[in-house]
Design a protein around this motif. Structure first.
Motif, PDB file in Angstrom:
ATOM      1  N   GLN A   7      37.197 125.357  76.029  1.00  0.00           N
ATOM      2  CA  GLN A   7      38.629 125.534  75.974  1.00  0.00           C
ATOM      3  C   GLN A   7      38.897 126.530  74.856  1.00  0.00           C
ATOM      4  OE1 GLN A   7      39.366 121.345  75.382  1.00  0.00           O
ATOM      5  NE2 GLN A   7      39.790 121.647  73.243  1.00  0.00           N
ATOM      6  N   PRO A   8      40.143 127.024  74.740  1.00  0.00           N
ATOM      7  CA  PRO A   8      40.400 127.980  73.667  1.00  0.00           C
ATOM      8  C   PRO A   8      40.068 127.351  72.321  1.00  0.00           C
ATOM      9  CG  PRO A   8      42.328 127.693  75.080  1.00  0.00           C
ATOM     10  CD  PRO A   8      41.330 126.679  75.510  1.00  0.00           C
ATOM     11  N   PRO A   9      39.662 128.176  71.335  1.00  0.00           N
ATOM     12  CA  PRO A   9      39.343 127.588  70.035  1.00  0.00           C
ATOM     13  C   PRO A   9      40.555 126.922  69.409  1.00  0.00           C
ATOM     14  CG  PRO A   9      39.278 129.997  69.956  1.00  0.00           C
ATOM     15  CD  PRO A   9      39.480 129.623  71.384  1.00  0.00           C
ATOM     16  N   ASN A  10      40.286 125.904  68.636  1.00  0.00           N
ATOM     17  CA  ASN A  10      41.345 125.157  67.973  1.00  0.00           C
ATOM     18  C   ASN A  10      41.551 125.783  66.586  1.00  0.00           C
ATOM     19  OD1 ASN A  10      42.785 123.300  66.475  1.00  0.00           O
ATOM     20  ND2 ASN A  10      41.627 121.516  67.187  1.00  0.00           N
ATOM     21  N   PRO A  11      42.655 126.508  66.363  1.00  0.00           N
ATOM     22  CA  PRO A  11      42.812 127.231  65.093  1.00  0.00           C
ATOM     23  C   PRO A  11      42.898 126.294  63.891  1.00  0.00           C
ATOM     24  CG  PRO A  11      44.870 127.272  66.339  1.00  0.00           C
ATOM     25  CD  PRO A  11      43.835 126.663  67.234  1.00  0.00           C
ATOM     26  N   LEU A  12      43.268 125.050  64.123  1.00  0.00           N
ATOM     27  CA  LEU A  12      43.396 124.122  62.998  1.00  0.00           C
ATOM     28  C   LEU A  12      42.034 123.681  62.474  1.00  0.00           C
ATOM     29  CD1 LEU A  12      46.368 122.084  64.436  1.00  0.00           C
ATOM     30  CD2 LEU A  12      46.437 123.570  62.440  1.00  0.00           C
ATOM     31  N   LYS A  13      40.994 123.922  63.244  1.00  0.00           N
ATOM     32  CA  LYS A  13      39.661 123.510  62.780  1.00  0.00           C
ATOM     33  C   LYS A  13      38.996 124.574  61.925  1.00  0.00           C
ATOM     34  CE  LYS A  13      37.871 119.801  65.450  1.00  0.00           C
ATOM     35  NZ  LYS A  13      36.872 119.305  66.374  1.00  0.00           N
ATOM     36  N   GLU A  14      39.523 125.780  61.938  1.00  0.00           N
ATOM     37  CA  GLU A  14      38.890 126.861  61.178  1.00  0.00           C
ATOM     38  C   GLU A  14      38.808 126.492  59.689  1.00  0.00           C
ATOM     39  OE1 GLU A  14      41.058 130.378  60.361  1.00  0.00           O
ATOM     40  OE2 GLU A  14      39.406 130.838  59.001  1.00  0.00           O
ATOM     41  N   GLY A  15      37.624 126.625  59.136  1.00  0.00           N
ATOM     42  CA  GLY A  15      37.452 126.415  57.696  1.00  0.00           C
ATOM     43  C   GLY A  15      37.354 124.960  57.278  1.00  0.00           C
ATOM     44  N   LEU A  16      37.426 124.037  58.235  1.00  0.00           N
ATOM     45  CA  LEU A  16      37.340 122.621  57.851  1.00  0.00           C
ATOM     46  C   LEU A  16      35.901 122.181  57.626  1.00  0.00           C
ATOM     47  CD1 LEU A  16      39.921 120.667  60.027  1.00  0.00           C
ATOM     48  CD2 LEU A  16      39.875 120.897  57.563  1.00  0.00           C
ATOM     49  N   SER A  18      31.567 123.687  57.368  1.00  0.00           N
ATOM     50  CA  SER A  18      30.688 124.843  57.317  1.00  0.00           C
ATOM     51  C   SER A  18      29.686 124.832  58.474  1.00  0.00           C
ATOM     52  CB  SER A  18      29.928 124.859  55.990  1.00  0.00           C
ATOM     53  OG  SER A  18      29.211 123.659  55.840  1.00  0.00           O
ATOM     54  N   PRO A  55      34.845 113.788  67.808  1.00  0.00           N
ATOM     55  CA  PRO A  55      36.158 114.034  68.424  1.00  0.00           C
ATOM     56  C   PRO A  55      36.738 112.737  68.987  1.00  0.00           C
ATOM     57  CG  PRO A  55      34.607 115.750  69.045  1.00  0.00           C
ATOM     58  CD  PRO A  55      33.813 114.697  68.321  1.00  0.00           C
TER      59      PRO A  55
END
Lengths: 514, 348
Positions: A7-16, A18, A55
């Protein structure tokens, strides 16, 4: 990394985090009534949940023969969790997690069982939005693989909708020789693509195993020494005090060589001796490991007789208790020719490791539990201190894989005083001392990787194939030759047979004391 | 030699700290000294030295280190330095070994900025990374040589009296510091469990599809946690590409990437820190709430497909736990920098 976005990437997970984050999916465990499910898999998934990494829409379905309700399965798992979870059990988290655990009773060969499983997974997908992502865990004996894989294929469970994935995790043993492994690989590949096949080796999920690559390639001081010019030899030891316990029939068909060497120890050896990969992607790492396995010197039957020792434990004493010999164990043939101990000397025939002997030993009913790698560096030239002090020992770098994961380095040092006395001293690094936080269990890391699509710590088909090619030379010399090397014996609770000591003594060396 | 003669350990002359530490370890062969970082805790005055010593004793259980606690007391008289040393020991899980970290406590009266820097730098453990928790307002002009040596600067924006000024001073420090220095705001870590739970919920395809249509955000926080709540708002804005449009005491409005308005409301709550968040689109909503005393967040998700509830770890808001989390390497500080840039715009 082999991530297949569903699915499209979840922008809220970026940087959470490494590391690659797992995708929501349905996990199906075949052989759900087995020990591995209760002791390792469910506690690992629960701990991932407790750490907030699972998840929230991930469901787990146990597939096994015995009739059982979801509730009774959950209840049994809950009891086991209290015993085997590293973080204990929080009732609130368990309540949430267990509400997403289901049980599906069916014979492995029953096509109807797979059709109803497919319908159940489709319903869970709709209900929880897992987007058709599926992870099948084959926690069953190898004899069941083919039937389950065929049924999964026939039920269309290996097929996915747009962007979703279906992956399979296969537990060892992956075959019992190159021929059967090839057959199994063929069967798996008819149902799942290689990129979706995860051959699990829990040794690679251990911190120290992962730290081998970090130590070698994140430090500049070791790599220049990591070759035949500076390393004298390598010793790998995997010892356990346990006997075969209730696994007699399995062990009879396997033995120490197939059970430990073909998979765990060969994988560790590869990480230790491979060339630096071009990058950290799964295939770059596995390409380099494959080159090592292919360069392992294949032995003729005569060479097997000189370089390999096989043995069985006889009655003895372990941890202060009298124990039976192997042939007297439950469900083991009194005429058994299965080895519970193997020691061998091998070479990697490539530029880097030319002429460096690698000694490997693995055994049951040893005095203590421990897996470690010891790198013996060459001694200094025979002048100066080495001329004055006969027998100055070498520098030894040790990776302790388990227990008490860590590293140590033995160096020579001057003893204080007017007299020039030189003594070895040990610099020691213990994970538990330096990092108070407990390491996650190996299965936690590996399950997360499989959900994230990162196959770096899983064996690829060609690696397995090449490892069997090496192992088969030894097995054939033992079982398919007119005058096979004899089976040695060692008392339970000892460090193995005299023949294994003689193997190193013939090179002027001794096994390390653990 | 006894290890604890005062709350701060054994009084020692400042110029004998190293030799006294050595003597302390030499006198006790049963204990293993472990250290993998320097942890400097700078505070002003002597009032918090005892509480900080207790914090260090908990912290070293998971981060073996040399801890240096420096209480800096302004004084009109001549400068004076007092020092103490002590060990914090604990048994490993197996109970076989006693692992110890060492703490040096320094009380400086009337020290110049260079004097503080000297007191710290002369006692660092060689070669180990330098982590500094600055429990005081940042200096107006960061001239001290210590800033160029810091690998990780830890602070807690919740304690800032003038956040706008502190962010400005932090920029000055960053300009003087080692370019690799990591900035670690304990207050940002307070929101981590909530951010993780929100992000996990948006893995659900029905919610993920709603991201371009989000139009309201409510954050519930205790009256003294407004800055924490603002950091959370800034995280949403940074991750979803919202641009600040307007701000007032109770409401903030952003424009999303398509030009639609997103209204943010901050609401007081009787619970600790930031206790809940609701994010809405015209057809869906996600509410995460931590009830008092619970260690979990309850997530309630409403979409056209139905409603569901689930729990997420609520994180540990205890200071030691937050500090330990801050010292875990990761990528989150890059996101913090983006959020802090938006925070500067939101502050008066």
């Amino acid at each position: 990394m082999n991530s297949t976005p569903s699915q499209p990437p979840n922008p809220l997970k970026e940087g959470l985090s490494s590391r690659p984050l797992p995708r929501p999916c349905n996990i199906v465990i075949f052989g759900a009534s087995g020990d591995l499910t209760y002791r390792k898999l469910i506690p690992a998934l629960y701990n991932i949940e407790a750490d907030g990494d699972l998840p929230a829409t991930t469901h787990v379905t146990g597939f096994a023969r015995r009739p059982k309700s979801d509730e009774s399965f959950q209840h049994e798992l809950g009891d086991a969790l209290s015993k085997f979870s590293r973080s204990g059990r929080s009732e609130e988290i368990w309540k949430d997690f267990s509400s997403r655990v289901h049980y599906h009773a069916s014979e492995f060969s029953n096509a109807e069982g797979y059709r109803t499983l497919a319908a159940r997974l489709d319903a869970l997908d709709k209900e929880s939005g897992t987007a058709g992502n599926r992870l099948f865990y084959l926690s069953v004996g190898p004899s069941e693989f083919e039937g389950i894989l065929t049924q999964l294929g026939d039920a269309g469970l290996n097929k996915t909708s747009d962007g979703a994935w279906a992956r399979v995790i296969v537990e060892k043993p992956f075959g019992r020789d190159r021929h059967t492994a090839h057959d199994l690989n063929e069967k798996v590949s008819k149902v799942f693509a290689e990129k979706d096949t995860y051959r699990i080796d829990h040794y690679l999920g251990k911190e120290t195993a992962q730290n081998i690559m970090v130590l070698r390639f994140a430090n500049s001081i070791f790599e220049p020494l990591w070759n035949h010019r500076y390393i004298d030899h390598i010793q790998i030891t995997a010892a356990e005090p346990m006997g075969v316990e209730a696994r007699g029939p399995y062990y009879e068909s396997s033995g120490a060589l197939r059970d430990m060497v073909q998979n765990h120890l060969t994988q560790i050896l590869c990480l230790l001796t491979m060339e630096p990969p071009a990058d950290l992607s799964a295939d770059s790492v596995r390409d380099e490991k494959l080159k090592v396995v292919r360069a392992l010197r294949k032995m003729t039957p005569e060479q097997v007789a000189c370089n390999v020792v096989r043995a069985q434990y006889a009655a003895g004493v372990v941890d202060g208790t009298d124990v039976l010999g192997y042939k007297s164990e439950e469900r083991v043939s009194p005429q058994s020719e299965t080895e519970t101990y193997v020691a061998y000397r091998t070479y990697i025939d490539n530029w880097r490791w030319d002429g460096v002997p690698i000694y490997v030993r693995v055994g049951k009913r040893m005095p203590k539990h421990g897996t470690e790698i010891a790198i013996y560096f060459k001694e200094t030239p025979g002048v100066l201190f080495n001329a004055q002090h006969a027998g100055l020992g070498p520098n030894v770098l040790v990776f302790r894989i388990q227990p008490d994961e860590g590293l140590s380095l033995l160096i020579q040092s001057k003893r204080p005083g007017a007299q020039l006395a030189i003594e070895p001293v040990k610099m020691d690094f213990h994970y538990k001392t330096s990092f108070g936080k407990p390491s996650p269990e190996a299965y936690e890391r590996l399950l997360l990787d499989a959900m994230s699509g990162d196959a770096t710590l899983f064996a690829r088909r060609d690696e397995v194939d090449a490892a069997w090619t090496f192992i088969d030379c030894i097995e054939q010399a033992w079982h398919n030759q007119p005058n096979p090397p004899p089976m040695a014996s060692y008392p339970a609770g000892s460090w193995g047979p005299k023949e294994a000591d003689d193997l190193l003594a013939s090179d002027g060396r001794v096994w390390r004391r653990l | 030699m006894p290890l604890d003669e005062t709350p701060f350990g054994l009084p020692v002359a400042f110029d004998h700290i190293s030799s006294q530490l050595k003597a302390l370890w030499d006198s006790d062969s049963e204990r293993t000294r472990a250290s993998r970082l320097n942890f400097v805790l700078y505070c002003q005055g002597s009032d918090s030295l005892k509480a900080n010593t207790e914090l260090i004793s908990r912290f070293v259980r998971s981060h073996a280190c040399r801890a240096i606690l420096l209480g800096d007391c302004p004084s009109a008289g001549p400068s004076k330095v007092s020092a103490w040393i002590q060990a914090h020991c604990h048994l490993t899980k197996a109970g076989a070994k006693e692992i110890c970290s060492e703490q040096i406590t320094i009380l400086g009266e009337g020290l110049s900025e260079d004097g503080v820097a000297n007191a710290l730098m002369s006692n660092l453990d060689y070669d180990l990374p330098l982590n500094v928790w600055w429990q005081a307002p940042f200096p107006k002009l960061p001239t001290s040589p210590i800033w160029a040596r810091v690998d990780r600067l830890i602070f807690d924006s919740l304690s800032w009296v003038d956040p706008s000024e502190e962010l400005h001073r932090l920029d000055l420090i960053k300009a003087k510091s080692n370019p690799q220095m990591t900035v670690a705001d304990i207050n940002w870590t307070r929101t981590m469990a909530l951010r993780q739970a929100v992000a996990q919920c948006f893995d659900m395809p029905q919610l993920l599809a709603e991201i371009p249509r989000l139009n309201r955000l409510e954050v519930r926080h205790s009256p003294d946690s407004r800055i924490t709540a603002l950091l959370l708002v800034c995280w949403f804005a940074a991750q979803l590409g919202w641009m600040l449009e307007h701000t007032s005491e109770g409401e903030i409005s952003f424009r999303d990437s398509k030009g639609a308005t997103v209204i943010v409301t901050l609401l007081h709550s009787p619970n600790d820190s930031v206790s809940g968040v609701t994010v809405r689109s015209p057809d869906s909503s996600l509410t995460l709430e931590r009830t008092r005393g619970s260690s979990l967040f309850l997530a309630a998700i409403k979409t056209p497909a139905g409603t569901s509830e689930t729990h997420f770890p609520g994180g540990n808001l205890e200071t030691t736990a937050l500090l330990c989390e801050e010292l875990t390497p990761g990528l989150r500080h890059r996101v913090y920098q983006k959020a802090a840039a938006i925070l500067e715009l939101l502050l008066p």
